[in-house]
Design an enzyme around this catalytic site. Structure first.
Site, PDB file in Angstrom:
ATOM      1  N   GLY A 126       4.966   1.049  -2.075  1.00 30.83           N
ATOM      2  CA  GLY A 126       3.985   0.572  -3.039  1.00 30.83           C
ATOM      3  C   GLY A 126       2.707   1.382  -2.956  1.00 30.83           C
ATOM      4  CD  GLN A 156      -2.791   2.192  -1.223  1.00 32.62           C
ATOM      5  OE1 GLN A 156      -1.994   1.710  -2.005  1.00 32.62           O
ATOM      6  NE2 GLN A 156      -2.461   2.537   0.014  1.00 32.62           N
ATOM      7  CB  CYS A 158      -1.202   0.149   4.365  1.00 34.28           C
ATOM      8  SG  CYS A 158      -2.263   0.558   2.975  1.00 34.28           S
ATOM      9  CG  LEU A 159       1.777   4.945   1.503  1.00 31.72           C
ATOM     10  CD1 LEU A 159       2.042   5.411   0.073  1.00 31.72           C
ATOM     11  CD2 LEU A 159       2.602   5.742   2.496  1.00 31.72           C
ATOM     12  CG  HIS A 218       0.117  -4.438   1.057  1.00 30.49           C
ATOM     13  ND1 HIS A 218       0.148  -4.335   2.433  1.00 30.49           N
ATOM     14  CD2 HIS A 218      -0.423  -3.272   0.620  1.00 30.49           C
ATOM     15  CE1 HIS A 218      -0.375  -3.162   2.792  1.00 30.49           C
ATOM     16  NE2 HIS A 218      -0.720  -2.493   1.714  1.00 30.49           N
ATOM     17  CD  GLU A 219       0.742  -1.703  -2.724  1.00 36.49           C
ATOM     18  OE1 GLU A 219      -0.372  -1.158  -2.849  1.00 36.49           O
ATOM     19  OE2 GLU A 219       1.508  -1.449  -1.781  1.00 36.49           O
ATOM     20  CG  HIS A 242      -4.416  -1.657  -1.530  1.00 38.58           C
ATOM     21  ND1 HIS A 242      -5.201  -1.147  -0.523  1.00 38.58           N
ATOM     22  CD2 HIS A 242      -3.141  -1.546  -1.092  1.00 38.58           C
ATOM     23  CE1 HIS A 242      -4.427  -0.751   0.488  1.00 38.58           C
ATOM     24  NE2 HIS A 242      -3.174  -0.991   0.169  1.00 38.58           N
TER      25      HIS A 242
END
Ligand code: NI
Length: 168
Positions: free
Chosen positions: A46, A51, A91-92, A133-134, A137
């Protein structure tokens, strides 16, 4: 298509709040396809526009094994949530850190697709975790903020050390 640079925690730009998308044009579709390419290349399941330092409410997700089930959620809103699950998340923007976070087990979501068409989605388990989660962000929240202050400061110093090492 292009790979977009991903912001790394604790970059303050990760705390910006994303604005709703009002115009569904080619520029938006280019952003969506660049974000998908960036997510697949990372690799990740994701990615939120926040991000990649674009503060608009755009999310791409693919939790499939074959990486052939891209979900694009624009202006996502949770209609209902049900149950509780604990899942180890990564997470990226926080590479190498995996921690358990409490999330709803099921969520009902409404969003627009890249053409501005509204759709509804019922998500369970990993997909539900990923959406929550996204969506965090987009509100400027990174998953490590659910952890204890001690853990957060450890992660922060580890990330800063790593950034200095890369810059050297
Ligand atoms: Ni993330």
């Amino acid at each position: 298509m292009a790979l977009l640079p991903i912001l790394t925690y604790p970059d303050p730009r990760l705390h910006k709040v994303a604005q709703p998308v009002r115009v569904f044009d080619d520029e938006l579709r280019r952003l969506v396809s660049d974000m998908a390419e960036t997510m697949y290349a990372a690799p990740g399941v994701g990615l939120a526009a926040t991000q990649v330092d674009v503060h608009r409410q755009v999310i791409v997700i693919d939790v499939s094994e074959a990486h052939d089930d891209l979900q694009v959620l624009i202006n996502p809103r949770i209609l209902w949530r049900d149950g509780t699950q604990y899942c180890e998340e990564g997470c990226l923007s926080v590479p190498g850190i995996y921690e358990e976070v409490e999330r709803a087990q099921h969520v009902g979501v409404e969003a627009e697709d890249a053409d501005g068409k509204t759709f509804r989605l019922e998500a369970h388990d990993l997909l539900a975790v990923c959406i929550q989660h996204e969506m965090d962000h987009l509100k400027g929240k990174v998953f490590v903020e659910y952890l204890s202050r001690l853990k957060q400061s450890r992660i922060k110093s580890r990330m800063e050390k790593e950034a200095r090492r890369k810059a050297a």
